[in-house]
Design a protein around this motif. Structure first.
Motif, PDB file in Angstrom:
ATOM      1  N   ILE A 159       0.714  -1.208   0.034  1.00  0.00           N
ATOM      2  CA  ILE A 159      -0.027   0.031   0.099  1.00  0.00           C
ATOM      3  C   ILE A 159       0.814   1.291  -0.120  1.00  0.00           C
ATOM      4  O   ILE A 159       1.865   1.277   0.862  1.00  0.00           O
ATOM      5  CB  ILE A 159      -0.906   0.055   1.224  1.00  0.00           C
ATOM      6  N   TYR A 160       0.583   2.096  -0.868  1.00  0.00           N
ATOM      7  CA  TYR A 160       1.558   3.138  -1.065  1.00  0.00           C
ATOM      8  C   TYR A 160       0.896   4.592  -0.684  1.00  0.00           C
ATOM      9  O   TYR A 160      -0.217   4.849  -0.810  1.00  0.00           O
ATOM     10  CB  TYR A 160       1.957   3.330  -2.531  1.00  0.00           C
ATOM     11  N   ASP A 161       1.892   5.408  -0.201  1.00  0.00           N
ATOM     12  CA  ASP A 161       1.575   6.956   0.124  1.00  0.00           C
ATOM     13  C   ASP A 161       2.350   7.567  -0.972  1.00  0.00           C
ATOM     14  O   ASP A 161       3.659   7.861  -0.744  1.00  0.00           O
ATOM     15  CB  ASP A 161       1.830   7.212   1.484  1.00  0.00           C
ATOM     16  N   ASP A 162       1.890   8.091  -1.925  1.00  0.00           N
ATOM     17  CA  ASP A 162       2.577   8.598  -3.039  1.00  0.00           C
ATOM     18  C   ASP A 162       3.487   7.579  -3.737  1.00  0.00           C
ATOM     19  O   ASP A 162       2.795   6.420  -3.909  1.00  0.00           O
ATOM     20  CB  ASP A 162       3.286   9.865  -2.860  1.00  0.00           C
ATOM     21  N   ILE A 163       4.614   7.788  -3.651  1.00  0.00           N
ATOM     22  CA  ILE A 163       5.607   6.607  -3.911  1.00  0.00           C
ATOM     23  C   ILE A 163       6.102   5.525  -3.015  1.00  0.00           C
ATOM     24  O   ILE A 163       7.158   4.869  -3.021  1.00  0.00           O
ATOM     25  CB  ILE A 163       6.805   7.310  -5.075  1.00  0.00           C
ATOM     26  N   GLN A 164       5.931   6.105  -1.851  1.00  0.00           N
ATOM     27  CA  GLN A 164       6.489   5.429  -0.687  1.00  0.00           C
ATOM     28  C   GLN A 164       5.413   4.398  -0.151  1.00  0.00           C
ATOM     29  O   GLN A 164       4.418   4.406   0.129  1.00  0.00           O
ATOM     30  CB  GLN A 164       6.752   6.300   0.256  1.00  0.00           C
ATOM     31  N   VAL A 165       6.117   3.161   0.123  1.00  0.00           N
ATOM     32  CA  VAL A 165       5.369   2.090   0.791  1.00  0.00           C
ATOM     33  C   VAL A 165       4.932   2.388   2.372  1.00  0.00           C
ATOM     34  O   VAL A 165       5.765   2.722   3.014  1.00  0.00           O
ATOM     35  CB  VAL A 165       6.164   0.627   0.865  1.00  0.00           C
ATOM     36  N   GLU A 166       3.696   2.508   2.446  1.00  0.00           N
ATOM     37  CA  GLU A 166       3.051   2.871   3.929  1.00  0.00           C
ATOM     38  C   GLU A 166       2.741   1.373   4.610  1.00  0.00           C
ATOM     39  O   GLU A 166       3.164   1.395   5.928  1.00  0.00           O
ATOM     40  CB  GLU A 166       1.986   3.600   3.643  1.00  0.00           C
ATOM     41  N   PHE A 167       2.032   0.573   4.004  1.00  0.00           N
ATOM     42  CA  PHE A 167       1.587  -0.605   4.675  1.00  0.00           C
ATOM     43  C   PHE A 167       1.978  -1.697   3.749  1.00  0.00           C
ATOM     44  O   PHE A 167       1.948  -1.558   2.665  1.00  0.00           O
ATOM     45  CB  PHE A 167      -0.027  -0.470   4.887  1.00  0.00           C
ATOM     46  N   VAL A 168       1.994  -2.936   4.546  1.00  0.00           N
ATOM     47  CA  VAL A 168       1.871  -4.185   3.800  1.00  0.00           C
ATOM     48  C   VAL A 168       0.553  -5.078   4.176  1.00  0.00           C
ATOM     49  O   VAL A 168       0.571  -4.988   5.480  1.00  0.00           O
ATOM     50  CB  VAL A 168       3.258  -5.140   4.081  1.00  0.00           C
ATOM     51  N   ILE A 169       0.000  -5.473   3.288  1.00  0.00           N
ATOM     52  CA  ILE A 169      -1.289  -6.312   3.752  1.00  0.00           C
ATOM     53  C   ILE A 169      -0.859  -7.851   3.504  1.00  0.00           C
ATOM     54  O   ILE A 169      -0.234  -8.136   2.520  1.00  0.00           O
ATOM     55  CB  ILE A 169      -2.304  -5.977   2.895  1.00  0.00           C
ATOM     56  N   SER A 170      -1.431  -8.745   4.391  1.00  0.00           N
ATOM     57  CA  SER A 170      -1.245 -10.154   4.370  1.00  0.00           C
ATOM     58  C   SER A 170      -2.507 -10.810   4.452  1.00  0.00           C
ATOM     59  O   SER A 170      -3.311 -10.674   4.949  1.00  0.00           O
ATOM     60  CB  SER A 170      -0.295 -10.723   5.377  1.00  0.00           C
ATOM     61  N   VAL A 171      -2.838 -11.724   3.364  1.00  0.00           N
ATOM     62  CA  VAL A 171      -4.098 -12.481   3.368  1.00  0.00           C
ATOM     63  C   VAL A 171      -3.777 -13.934   3.470  1.00  0.00           C
ATOM     64  O   VAL A 171      -2.954 -14.405   2.812  1.00  0.00           O
ATOM     65  CB  VAL A 171      -5.073 -12.124   2.304  1.00  0.00           C
ATOM     66  N   LYS A 172      -4.487 -14.803   4.407  1.00  0.00           N
ATOM     67  CA  LYS A 172      -4.144 -16.109   4.699  1.00  0.00           C
ATOM     68  C   LYS A 172      -4.632 -16.991   3.883  1.00  0.00           C
ATOM     69  O   LYS A 172      -5.873 -16.852   3.493  1.00  0.00           O
ATOM     70  CB  LYS A 172      -4.509 -16.299   6.102  1.00  0.00           C
ATOM     71  N   GLY A 173      -3.771 -17.933   3.011  1.00  0.00           N
ATOM     72  CA  GLY A 173      -4.112 -18.884   1.945  1.00  0.00           C
ATOM     73  C   GLY A 173      -3.397 -18.561   0.727  1.00  0.00           C
ATOM     74  O   GLY A 173      -2.891 -17.383   0.441  1.00  0.00           O
ATOM     75  N   ASP A 174      -3.408 -19.550  -0.066  1.00  0.00           N
ATOM     76  CA  ASP A 174      -2.543 -19.556  -1.180  1.00  0.00           C
ATOM     77  C   ASP A 174      -3.271 -19.866  -2.516  1.00  0.00           C
ATOM     78  O   ASP A 174      -2.940 -19.795  -3.511  1.00  0.00           O
ATOM     79  CB  ASP A 174      -1.327 -20.513  -1.245  1.00  0.00           C
ATOM     80  N   ALA A 175      -4.779 -19.828  -2.370  1.00  0.00           N
ATOM     81  CA  ALA A 175      -5.451 -20.123  -3.373  1.00  0.00           C
ATOM     82  C   ALA A 175      -5.954 -18.647  -4.367  1.00  0.00           C
ATOM     83  O   ALA A 175      -5.615 -17.541  -3.804  1.00  0.00           O
ATOM     84  CB  ALA A 175      -6.814 -20.696  -2.970  1.00  0.00           C
ATOM     85  N   GLU A 176      -6.331 -19.086  -5.763  1.00  0.00           N
ATOM     86  CA  GLU A 176      -6.439 -17.849  -6.343  1.00  0.00           C
ATOM     87  C   GLU A 176      -7.492 -16.949  -5.951  1.00  0.00           C
ATOM     88  O   GLU A 176      -7.429 -15.652  -6.141  1.00  0.00           O
ATOM     89  CB  GLU A 176      -6.912 -18.541  -7.926  1.00  0.00           C
TER      90      GLU A 176
END
Length: 363
Positions: free
Chosen positions: A67-84
């Protein structure tokens, strides 16, 4: 800018729909918001992911997204599971939070802009450049309201005010100090000062009933250009101060209705003292007993009408005449004579102003 609680509410809402566990982390991998009971932190993995050119990545059974704030990464999201389908849900979550970040950043930027605009902290060229960047119209009718609360940091009042204008995206609600809430309100072409005062009374009634808070509301004059908003703000500040000195029974006061109070408020205090000394020979016109002051005020309210004043005071006409004669002997002013009445009325207001200045100079 965007609170952790907002992020928490967002991912909990997404989980209730998708049944997928979601985490929001900072760029060091520290958990900010999570739907898992015992969320695992991926400090090294997140740090490596942030430094990589990849926009998404599968790590230990979790899909990561930036997740970006302008060109800087602000957050990282993780979702559990490896399915499509989990990957798609992660994309939706990332899109949602990215939009929230942009919206809150714009709101924060607009709030800062309005504060600096009100306080005259911007150059003229900066006002127009930042207005254009923030998509704020420059040539439109606006007026500034000030709401003064009795309590500092009264968030209940602030939230109530924001709820009064929920869909008015072109109105700005902010605060420049601990006790004053500022509304920069856009007006329609046909709006008059009558409409402006009606809006103030609606806000006053709402705050009295919903926020259970007694407030004073003032407003400045209408301006047609954004560069003049600070002028309306200064006028509203003066209206608030003058209103509390001379018209303390009014809880809504406009700069356009200050009358002679505005003139007295701008007089040098030394000139006020000279005036009182010249007219009353060192005495002050407020050194009367309560009965006499009530008589004077009621006499003024009834436009110097002896019969109506005596009726409202439930006294005989001759009793009122006796009191007026007594005032004339004490001050040399006959309140039945228009010129003397005006002098006395102004003197009462000057004394109120002097007391106000003395109070705050000794505070």
């Amino acid at each position: 800018m965007i609170s952790n609680q907002i992020l928490q509410n967002t991912i909990e809402g997404l989980k209730s729909i998708t049944k997928v566990e979601i985490n929001v982390m900072d760029t060091d991998g520290k958990i900010i918001a999570t739907t898992e009971d015992n969320a695992e932190e991926f400090n090294k993995s997140v740090t490596a992911f942030v430094g990589s050119p990849a926009e998404s990545q599968l790590v230990q059974g979790y899909h990561f997204f930036k997740i970006y704030d302008d060109i800087q990464v602000e957050f990282v999201i993780s979702v559990k599971g490896d399915a499509e389908d989990v990957y798609k849900i992660g994309q939706i979550a990332a899109f949602q939070i990215q939009n929230l970040l942009v919206a809150y950043k714009e709101r924060f930027d607009k709030d800062n802009f309005i504060k600096n605009l009100l306080l005259d902290n911007l150059l003229l060229v900066d006002i127009y450049n930042r207005s254009k960047k923030l998509h704020i119209e420059t040539e439109i009718k606006r007026v500034v309201y000030i709401i003064e609360t009795k309590l500092e940091k009264d968030n209940n009042v602030l939230e109530t005010v924001r709820n009064i204008f929920p869909t008015k995206g072109k109105d700005f609600i902010t605060a420049v100090d601990e006790k004053n809430i500022i509304i920069v309100k856009e007006l329609g072409e046909s709006d008059t000062y009558v409409d402006i005062e009606k809006t103030a009374k609606v806000v006053l009634d709402t705050l009295n009933s919903e926020a259970m808070s007694q407030v004073y509301i003032s407003f400045g004059t209408v301006v047609n250009d954004i560069k003049d908003v600070s002028r309306s703000f200064k006028e509203a500040k003066m209206a608030l101060e003058v209103g509390k000195i001379f018209y303390s029974d009014k809880y809504v006061i406009g700069y356009n209705n200050l009358g002679i109070g505005r003139l007295i408020y701008q007089l040098p205090i030394q000139l006020c003292k000279m005036f009182i000394k010249e007219i009353f020979d060192g005495k002050t016109p407020d050194q009367f007993d309560e009965e006499t002051l009530t008589t004077i005020n009621k006499f003024f309210e009834n436009s110097l009408n002896v019969s109506e004043t005596s009726r409202q005071l439930y006294i005989h006409r001759n009793t009122l005449v006796y009191r007026l004669d007594k005032i004339q002997k004490t001050t040399g002013l006959d309140l039945r004579v228009f010129e003397d009445a005006i002098t006395f009325k102004i003197a009462l207001m000057v004394v109120k102003y002097m007391k106000h200045v003395d109070y705050y100079s000794n505070y």
